[in-house]
Design an enzyme around this catalytic site. Sequence first.
Site, PDB file in Angstrom:
ATOM      1  N   ALA A 154       0.811  -1.228   0.000  1.00  0.00           N
ATOM      2  CA  ALA A 154       0.000   0.000   0.000  1.00  0.00           C
ATOM      3  C   ALA A 154       0.841   1.274   0.000  1.00  0.00           C
ATOM      4  CB  ALA A 154      -0.926  -0.008   1.227  1.00  0.00           C
ATOM      5  N   GLY A 201       1.387   3.272   7.791  1.00  0.00           N
ATOM      6  CA  GLY A 201       2.399   2.490   8.503  1.00  0.00           C
ATOM      7  C   GLY A 201       2.185   0.999   8.350  1.00  0.00           C
ATOM      8  N   HIS A 253      18.610   5.286 -32.030  1.00  0.00           N
ATOM      9  CA  HIS A 253      19.762   5.680 -32.851  1.00  0.00           C
ATOM     10  C   HIS A 253      20.788   6.407 -31.994  1.00  0.00           C
ATOM     11  CE1 HIS A 253      16.287   6.045 -35.677  1.00  0.00           C
ATOM     12  NE2 HIS A 253      15.830   6.864 -34.756  1.00  0.00           N
ATOM     13  N   ASN A 278      16.440  -6.281  10.579  1.00  0.00           N
ATOM     14  CA  ASN A 278      15.097  -6.808  10.357  1.00  0.00           C
ATOM     15  C   ASN A 278      14.802  -6.740   8.865  1.00  0.00           C
ATOM     16  OD1 ASN A 278      12.345  -7.368  10.427  1.00  0.00           O
ATOM     17  ND2 ASN A 278      11.805  -5.272  11.040  1.00  0.00           N
TER      18      ASN A 278
HETATM   19  P1  TTP Z   1       8.272   1.791   3.058  1.00  0.00           P
HETATM   20  O1  TTP Z   1       9.374   1.385   2.131  1.00  0.00           O
HETATM   21  O2  TTP Z   1       8.611   2.340   4.381  1.00  0.00           O
HETATM   22  O3  TTP Z   1       7.310   2.832   2.345  1.00  0.00           O
HETATM   23  P2  TTP Z   1       6.945   2.993   0.828  1.00  0.00           P
HETATM   24  O4  TTP Z   1       6.895   1.697   0.123  1.00  0.00           O
HETATM   25  O5  TTP Z   1       5.704   3.819   0.740  1.00  0.00           O
HETATM   26  O6  TTP Z   1       8.168   3.827   0.221  1.00  0.00           O
HETATM   27  P3  TTP Z   1       8.546   5.377   0.420  1.00  0.00           P
HETATM   28  O7  TTP Z   1       9.076   5.492   1.810  1.00  0.00           O
HETATM   29  O8  TTP Z   1       9.597   5.552  -0.631  1.00  0.00           O
HETATM   30  O9  TTP Z   1       7.327   6.219   0.157  1.00  0.00           O
HETATM   31  O10 TTP Z   1       7.283   0.572   3.293  1.00  0.00           O
HETATM   32  C1  TTP Z   1       7.699  -0.717   3.632  1.00  0.00           C
HETATM   33  C2  TTP Z   1       6.666  -1.693   3.136  1.00  0.00           C
HETATM   34  O11 TTP Z   1       5.405  -1.510   3.767  1.00  0.00           O
HETATM   35  C3  TTP Z   1       6.404  -1.572   1.669  1.00  0.00           C
HETATM   36  O12 TTP Z   1       6.217  -2.879   1.188  1.00  0.00           O
HETATM   37  C4  TTP Z   1       5.118  -0.795   1.580  1.00  0.00           C
HETATM   38  C5  TTP Z   1       4.387  -1.200   2.833  1.00  0.00           C
HETATM   39  N1  TTP Z   1       3.534  -0.161   3.416  1.00  0.00           N
HETATM   40  C6  TTP Z   1       2.159  -0.334   3.424  1.00  0.00           C
HETATM   41  O13 TTP Z   1       1.638  -1.329   2.917  1.00  0.00           O
HETATM   42  N2  TTP Z   1       1.403   0.620   4.002  1.00  0.00           N
HETATM   43  C7  TTP Z   1       1.919   1.749   4.557  1.00  0.00           C
HETATM   44  O14 TTP Z   1       1.162   2.594   5.080  1.00  0.00           O
HETATM   45  C8  TTP Z   1       3.354   1.912   4.527  1.00  0.00           C
HETATM   46  C9  TTP Z   1       3.991   3.130   5.121  1.00  0.00           C
HETATM   47  C10 TTP Z   1       4.111   0.929   3.947  1.00  0.00           C
END
Ligand code: TTP
Length: 410
Positions: free
Chosen positions: A8, A82, A317, A165
């Site tokens: 997401a 998050g 090209h 992690n």
């Molecule tokens: P991040 O890499 O922290 O966030 P992002 O994928 O949005 O990248 P950016 O910081 O460049 O905007 O996320 C870690 C993983 O969690 C990734 O697989 C996306 C997922 N995630 C969610 O599904 N929901 C959320 O609200 C957030 C923040 C992350």
Amino acid sequence: MKAVVLAAGKGERLRPLTDDRPKPILKVANKPIIEYILENLDPFVDEFIIIVKYMKEKIIETLGDEFHGKPITYVSQVEEEGTAKAIYSAKDYIEEEEFFAINGDIYFEQEAIRGLLHVYKKTKANAALVVKKFDDLSQLGMVKTEGGYVREIVEKPGNVGGLANLGIYIFNPDVFEFIERTQESERGEYEITDTINLMISDGRKVAYFEYSGFWSDIGRPWDLLEVNEYILKTKLKHDIRGTVEEGATIIPPVEIGEGTVVRSGSYIIGPVKIGKNCRIGPNCFIRPYTSIGDNCHIGNAVEIKNSIIMDNSNAPHLNYVGDSIVGENTNLGAGTITANLRHDNRTIKVEIKGKLEDSGRRKLGAIIGHNVKTGINVTIYPGRKIGSGALVGPGVIVDKNIPPNVLVVA
Ligand code: TTP
């Protein structure tokens, strides 16, 4: 067992490649990132739950409603941001059983999943996660351990070594209660690592599996190049399905898809992967660690190395594309050149979310979005980005990043 895949996120650090699509469907070595994750989970699960939000229709359109015959359920993430909230969104779809939860933007080997499941079952812990040793944890979460279990996770502890992690977990449904008690972090998100710390302070056991294989968190554009190189180096099989004209040289391993024609005078040094229905050459030079998608045209007097060219894009090209990423439906005008090395030999910095970040790479070219057109003789400085939908006129010197959907003239 079910797997909850977190897809997401907004992928802002990967702009312009995520200007018009979510990160998990970006292709590396011609396959969407998320498909590698589903493949790794496949032997261990009977259903996938994918948490979506940013441009969710594009994920649904890419994957459809099943993967290798197993159903995919798409669940929209709850309002707050998050990883903890993303996992919480799956609450109504998880019954009694434990489940995998995994970031949708990482690349790793299946051994991580196998080892994790083994440790979880052996220890009968309340949760388990995968860790790997790194010398520098400044961009990662540090897992401190004690007596064979996790004691604490500390986000971005600075330039110290230790166990990181990797974003691959097993939880039982108790985790939802702990997510409800998790507070918002300093960056305004609800983090699953905070939830895990809460579980531990409440006396729950969190086990870990120490993995030693390749793992990459695809956050910044050069991570895509790193993963592309790894996949081509370790997985590519020499397989020519298209037509190779007499007078072309192909040094294995090279994969060439159906309907692709490689014309005389082309010189391809593997590992190189070329998709379907491409026109390659005559007289081009494709060097190792290059992935070229479907329906691409790589023409006369073009050199490409260590790069990703996505579907329907052309370097037709007199182009040089080195250590670069070119999005879908993009056309480089004759003489468009990417520079990939500074004269002072310093590592190349890239602007990520408004701040200059050191890629740590001595060689890094351009990061070009989707639906871009460059005119003749466009010169792109190392580490510069061109936004999706931008039109770059003839003779422009791209020494600053170009936003999406603008016209730039010399
Ligand atoms: P991040 O890499 O922290 O966030 P992002 O994928 O949005 O990248 P950016 O910081 O460049 O905007 O996320 C870690 C993983 O969690 C990734 O697989 C996306 C997922 N995630 C969610 O599904 N929901 C959320 O609200 C957030 C923040 C992350």
